[in-house]
Motif scaffolding. Structure first.
Motif, PDB file in Angstrom:
ATOM      1  N   THR A 176       0.843  -1.199   0.000  1.00 48.00           N
ATOM      2  CA  THR A 176       0.000   0.000   0.000  1.00 48.00           C
ATOM      3  C   THR A 176       0.873   1.241   0.000  1.00 48.00           C
ATOM      4  OG1 THR A 176      -0.124  -0.015   2.415  1.00 48.00           O
ATOM      5  CG2 THR A 176      -1.875  -1.141   1.215  1.00 48.00           C
ATOM      6  N   VAL A 177       0.344   2.320  -0.602  1.00 49.85           N
ATOM      7  CA  VAL A 177       1.086   3.575  -0.731  1.00 49.85           C
ATOM      8  C   VAL A 177       0.267   4.696  -0.108  1.00 49.85           C
ATOM      9  CG1 VAL A 177       2.078   5.249  -2.342  1.00 49.85           C
ATOM     10  CG2 VAL A 177       2.215   2.799  -2.848  1.00 49.85           C
ATOM     11  N   ALA A 178       0.893   5.463   0.797  1.00 47.96           N
ATOM     12  CA  ALA A 178       0.232   6.615   1.420  1.00 47.96           C
ATOM     13  C   ALA A 178       1.072   7.860   1.162  1.00 47.96           C
ATOM     14  CB  ALA A 178       0.074   6.389   2.914  1.00 47.96           C
ATOM     15  N   ILE A 179       0.394   8.982   0.849  1.00 43.75           N
ATOM     16  CA  ILE A 179       1.087  10.219   0.494  1.00 43.75           C
ATOM     17  C   ILE A 179       0.694  11.323   1.464  1.00 43.75           C
ATOM     18  CG2 ILE A 179       1.438  11.963  -1.307  1.00 43.75           C
ATOM     19  CD1 ILE A 179       0.656   9.784  -3.351  1.00 43.75           C
ATOM     20  N   GLU A 180       1.683  12.048   1.962  1.00 40.35           N
ATOM     21  CA  GLU A 180       1.467  13.213   2.809  1.00 40.35           C
ATOM     22  C   GLU A 180       2.134  14.423   2.163  1.00 40.35           C
ATOM     23  OE1 GLU A 180      -0.235  13.696   5.507  1.00 40.35           O
ATOM     24  OE2 GLU A 180      -0.902  11.623   5.767  1.00 40.35           O
TER      25      GLU A 180
ATOM     26  N   GLU B 159      -9.014  12.356  -9.702  1.00 43.17           N
ATOM     27  CA  GLU B 159      -8.652  10.945  -9.716  1.00 43.17           C
ATOM     28  C   GLU B 159      -7.329  10.697  -9.008  1.00 43.17           C
ATOM     29  OE1 GLU B 159      -7.810   7.373 -12.984  1.00 43.17           O
ATOM     30  OE2 GLU B 159      -8.737   9.280 -13.591  1.00 43.17           O
ATOM     31  N   ASP B 160      -6.341  11.582  -9.175  1.00 42.87           N
ATOM     32  CA  ASP B 160      -5.019  11.382  -8.614  1.00 42.87           C
ATOM     33  C   ASP B 160      -4.822  12.225  -7.356  1.00 42.87           C
ATOM     34  OD1 ASP B 160      -4.134   9.606 -10.704  1.00 42.87           O
ATOM     35  OD2 ASP B 160      -4.060  11.370 -12.008  1.00 42.87           O
ATOM     36  N   HIS B 161      -3.656  12.047  -6.720  1.00 40.74           N
ATOM     37  CA  HIS B 161      -3.358  12.743  -5.468  1.00 40.74           C
ATOM     38  C   HIS B 161      -2.776  14.123  -5.775  1.00 40.74           C
ATOM     39  CE1 HIS B 161      -2.568  12.328  -1.055  1.00 40.74           C
ATOM     40  NE2 HIS B 161      -1.816  13.389  -1.328  1.00 40.74           N
ATOM     41  N   GLN B 162      -3.497  15.173  -5.346  1.00 41.73           N
ATOM     42  CA  GLN B 162      -3.085  16.546  -5.607  1.00 41.73           C
ATOM     43  C   GLN B 162      -2.461  17.151  -4.349  1.00 41.73           C
ATOM     44  OE1 GLN B 162      -3.716  17.611  -8.809  1.00 41.73           O
ATOM     45  NE2 GLN B 162      -4.653  15.609  -9.138  1.00 41.73           N
ATOM     46  N   VAL B 163      -1.380  17.911  -4.546  1.00 42.31           N
ATOM     47  CA  VAL B 163      -0.737  18.612  -3.429  1.00 42.31           C
ATOM     48  C   VAL B 163      -0.557  20.069  -3.820  1.00 42.31           C
ATOM     49  CG1 VAL B 163       1.351  18.838  -2.023  1.00 42.31           C
ATOM     50  CG2 VAL B 163       0.482  16.569  -2.588  1.00 42.31           C
ATOM     51  N   ALA B 164      -1.128  20.984  -2.996  1.00 39.23           N
ATOM     52  CA  ALA B 164      -0.901  22.410  -3.182  1.00 39.23           C
ATOM     53  C   ALA B 164       0.468  22.754  -2.609  1.00 39.23           C
ATOM     54  CB  ALA B 164      -2.005  23.217  -2.484  1.00 39.23           C
TER      55      ALA B 164
ATOM     56  N   VAL C 139       4.103  24.262   1.642  1.00 37.39           N
ATOM     57  CA  VAL C 139       4.518  22.858   1.776  1.00 37.39           C
ATOM     58  C   VAL C 139       5.996  22.769   1.430  1.00 37.39           C
ATOM     59  CG1 VAL C 139       4.287  20.536   0.805  1.00 37.39           C
ATOM     60  CG2 VAL C 139       2.255  21.907   1.231  1.00 37.39           C
ATOM     61  N   ASP C 140       6.792  22.249   2.341  1.00 36.67           N
ATOM     62  CA  ASP C 140       8.218  22.125   2.033  1.00 36.67           C
ATOM     63  C   ASP C 140       8.681  20.678   1.918  1.00 36.67           C
ATOM     64  OD1 ASP C 140       8.119  21.710   4.835  1.00 36.67           O
ATOM     65  OD2 ASP C 140       8.848  23.724   5.197  1.00 36.67           O
ATOM     66  N   GLU C 141       7.747  19.714   2.096  1.00 36.87           N
ATOM     67  CA  GLU C 141       8.135  18.317   1.925  1.00 36.87           C
ATOM     68  C   GLU C 141       6.918  17.473   1.572  1.00 36.87           C
ATOM     69  OE1 GLU C 141      11.000  16.148   4.577  1.00 36.87           O
ATOM     70  OE2 GLU C 141       9.215  14.956   5.029  1.00 36.87           O
ATOM     71  N   ILE C 142       7.131  16.502   0.692  1.00 37.91           N
ATOM     72  CA  ILE C 142       6.121  15.499   0.365  1.00 37.91           C
ATOM     73  C   ILE C 142       6.709  14.141   0.731  1.00 37.91           C
ATOM     74  CG2 ILE C 142       4.840  14.379  -1.501  1.00 37.91           C
ATOM     75  CD1 ILE C 142       4.812  17.092  -2.937  1.00 37.91           C
ATOM     76  N   ALA C 143       5.966  13.351   1.499  1.00 40.84           N
ATOM     77  CA  ALA C 143       6.429  12.039   1.950  1.00 40.84           C
ATOM     78  C   ALA C 143       5.540  10.948   1.369  1.00 40.84           C
ATOM     79  CB  ALA C 143       6.426  11.955   3.469  1.00 40.84           C
TER      80      ALA C 143
ATOM     81  N   ARG D 191      11.962  16.917  -0.695  1.00 41.44           N
ATOM     82  CA  ARG D 191      12.034  18.240  -0.079  1.00 41.44           C
ATOM     83  C   ARG D 191      11.983  19.284  -1.176  1.00 41.44           C
ATOM     84  NH1 ARG D 191      14.970  14.813   3.086  1.00 41.44           N
ATOM     85  NH2 ARG D 191      14.331  14.795   5.273  1.00 41.44           N
ATOM     86  N   LEU D 192      11.066  20.241  -1.025  1.00 40.59           N
ATOM     87  CA  LEU D 192      10.800  21.206  -2.083  1.00 40.59           C
ATOM     88  C   LEU D 192      11.655  22.454  -1.910  1.00 40.59           C
ATOM     89  CD1 LEU D 192       6.940  20.793  -2.073  1.00 40.59           C
ATOM     90  CD2 LEU D 192       8.535  19.883  -3.760  1.00 40.59           C
TER      91      LEU D 192
END
Length: 568
Positions: free
Chosen positions: A342-346, A355-360, A364-368, A385-386
């Motif tokens: 399984t895959v989880a996104i923060e 349909e897909d996972h959107q991140v504003a 936000v300085d990091e996506i995990a 790390r952004l």
């Protein structure tokens, strides 16, 4: 003549009497260990059949013929592209050999001889900068610079006397685990070298050699019975207990078929999460086995729309992302290697209806991205790390490529330099002082970098040349301020006997040659994309043609160079 697990040799004489028989005798067949080089790698009509079953022999991932000279392999380690294999021959010549993990081709330029006192190498592990090698006759782990192959004795790790017959080693980056022959497993703090704990192995695991762990299970290769024993990797205690506890066995994760396929002398082991590699001391071969799918927590792919993260590698977990101009939102696409994971996104999906996972990207300085294995026993977290779009302010002037680059400091404190270097994916910095390189290794203990800090106790001067090393991604040269102050001399920097790092005031190649000759310099080198290009004073024109072609319009002001001189 053959060796036993402890290195002794013996000769066995066999007499075979042949008599006539009217009964047809079937031709015997042997396991894969006896195959000549070239008959593995996917099998064939007369070769072993590849398998995709958990714990079974893959065949096609084997390194089928180790190099001549690498006849007594022991420890093994890899970072995913190159695999290093120790060799422990009778007498002198202990070394570490290198191979391309995918093709099995030898990489001689990455190999090096071991120190003469490191005469019984058994295990190897590296953090990407330093390589540690255990020795069954010494109470320490020997440290080497991975790139140069030179000894780094200040990074040696002293072992407890009970661990003086050290075998395989493995580390999670914070602790380092060391097998012992008796059989037992010791754990030390990687930074301080302090002993944290000691554990007993199973009685049947009486001839341990190599080890590797995925952070949950630790596997130990054993000579007889020929298998990889599996244990749960414990959390080290705050203080070593008086009596070492036994490691918890995980028998259903054992690799049991080694002897059946001819892998009769298993030594060093390493895994990329999909395949377990096992070096064999007597076969000149590295065998490969399927890791179980249920414990696989790797990503197969990771992409962020409108955000550049460089090439993706399932083994690499840290990335830096740069959003394109005007990009305020990204779509994260992440796929696990195995369907059951399984895959989880923060952070959470910013648009639940899409349909897909959107991140504003605002604030936000990091996506995990966290991958959990199908059986729930393993997790692997990938971080992006952004950074701000466009070239960020830099205290390093010059392009940083994968490998080594020659750059110039814009001046400031050591901490400023280190922070800047980290933003540009630099893992190590080197200053040349009195003919000797002084290093700063990112993430290393303070004592390792003490000499660098002492050298620049008052800060790093502006326009000071440095050699840097990077694993990538590469970063282009940021805009450089114009040099308005004239140089006191045409080459700025102390020139000593041997090699020195300097900065040129700028001018034509002939001007540079005249300047260098006047200062006793015999050769000038520029580093371009990891390659040194030379100008040898007094040499025929064809020798220096490449240098002139590289700089047809002259050498820009404040260009860093390496020079060689015969005197001060």
């Amino acid at each position: 003549t053959a060796r036993d697990p402890d290195g002794a040799s013996a000769t066995l004489e066999i007499t075979i009497t042949v008599t006539e028989s009217a009964v047809p005798v079937p031709t015997p067949s042997f396991g894969g260990g006896g195959l000549p080089a070239g008959l593995g790698g996917g099998g064939g009509p007369s070769g072993p059949e590849p398998s995709e079953v958990d714990f079974e022999w893959t065949v096609q991932h084997d390194i089928e013929a180790l190099a001549e000279g690498n006849e007594w392999p022991s420890g093994a380690w890899s970072a995913g592209e190159t695999v290093w294999i120790l060799d422990n021959p009778d007498g002198a010549g202990d070394a570490i050999y290198a191979y391309d993990l995918e093709t099995g081709e030898r990489l001689e330029e990455r190999e090096f001889r071991l120190d003469g006192t490191n005469g019984a190498p058994r295990g190897v592990w590296s953090d990407g900068e330093t390589m540690w090698v255990s020795d069954s006759g010494q109470e320490k782990l020997f440290a080497y610079d991975l790139e140069a192959g030179e000894r780094v004795p200040e990074r040696d790790i002293a072992l407890t006397r009970r661990n003086r017959d050290a075998r395989g080693i493995w580390s999670d980056g914070e602790t380092i685990w060391v097998l012992n022959r008796n059989p037992s497993l010791f754990v030390y703090d990687l930074t301080t070298g302090a002993l944290l704990g000691e554990y007993e192995l199973a009685e049947a695991n009486s001839s341990p050699h190599g080890m590797w762990s995925d952070g949950v299970t630790v596997w130990v290769s054993n000579h007889d019975p020929k298998r990889l024993f599996a244990y749960r990797l414990p959390v080290p205690p705050s203080e070593p207990p008086e009596e070492p506890p036994a490691l918890e066995r995980v028998s259903d994760e054992d690799f049991e078929e080694l002897g059946r396929v001819g892998n009769n002398s298993p030594r060093g082991i390493w895994s990329d999460g999909a395949v377990m590699y096992v070096a064999d001391e007597n076969d000149d071969r590295v065998y490969s086995y399927n890791m179980p799918d249920a414990i696989d927590a790797r990503l197969a792919s990771l992409g962020l729309e409108g955000v550049e993260i460089g090439g993706f590698d399932p083994m690499r977990r840290e990335y830096e992302g740069v959003a394109g101009d005007g990009v305020t939102e990204t779509t994260v696409a992440a796929e696990a290697v195995h369907d059951g994971a399984t895959v989880a996104i923060e952070p959470a999906d910013a648009d639940g209806e899409a349909e897909d996972h959107q991140v504003a990207l605002a604030e936000v300085d990091e996506i995990a991205v966290t991958v959990t294995s199908a059986d729930g026993s393993r997790e692997r977290v990938y971080h992006v790390r952004l950074a701000e779009a466009g070239p960020s302010p830099s205290c390093l002037r010059g392009a940083v490529s994968v490998g080594f680059s020659l750059v110039i400091s814009e001046g400031g404190s050591v901490d400023d330099l280190v922070s800047c270097a980290e933003r540009r994916h630099v893992t190590a910095l080197y200053a040349l002082h009195e003919g000797r390189y002084v290093s700063y290794i990112q993430g290393a203990p303070e004592f390792v970098n003490a000499s660098f800090r002492d050298l620049f106790a008052d800060g790093v001067p502006a326009l000071h040349p440095l050699v840097v090393r990077s694993e990538g991604p590469a970063t282009p040269a940021p805009p450089a301020p114009e040099v308005t102050e004239p140089f006191a001399t045409c080459l700025r920097g102390e020139i000593t006997e041997g090699f020195s790092l300097v900065v040129y005031e700028g001018g034509g190649v002939d001007d540079l040659a005249a300047c260098a000759e006047g200062l006793g310099v015999t050769a000038v080198y520029v580093l371009v994309e990891g390659e040194w290009v030379s100008y040898i004073l007094g040499a025929p024109e064809f020798v220096n043609a490449r240098f002139r072609e590289l700089l047809p319009h002259g050498v820009p002001a404040a260009t860093p160079l390496t020079v060689r001189a015969e005197g001060q």
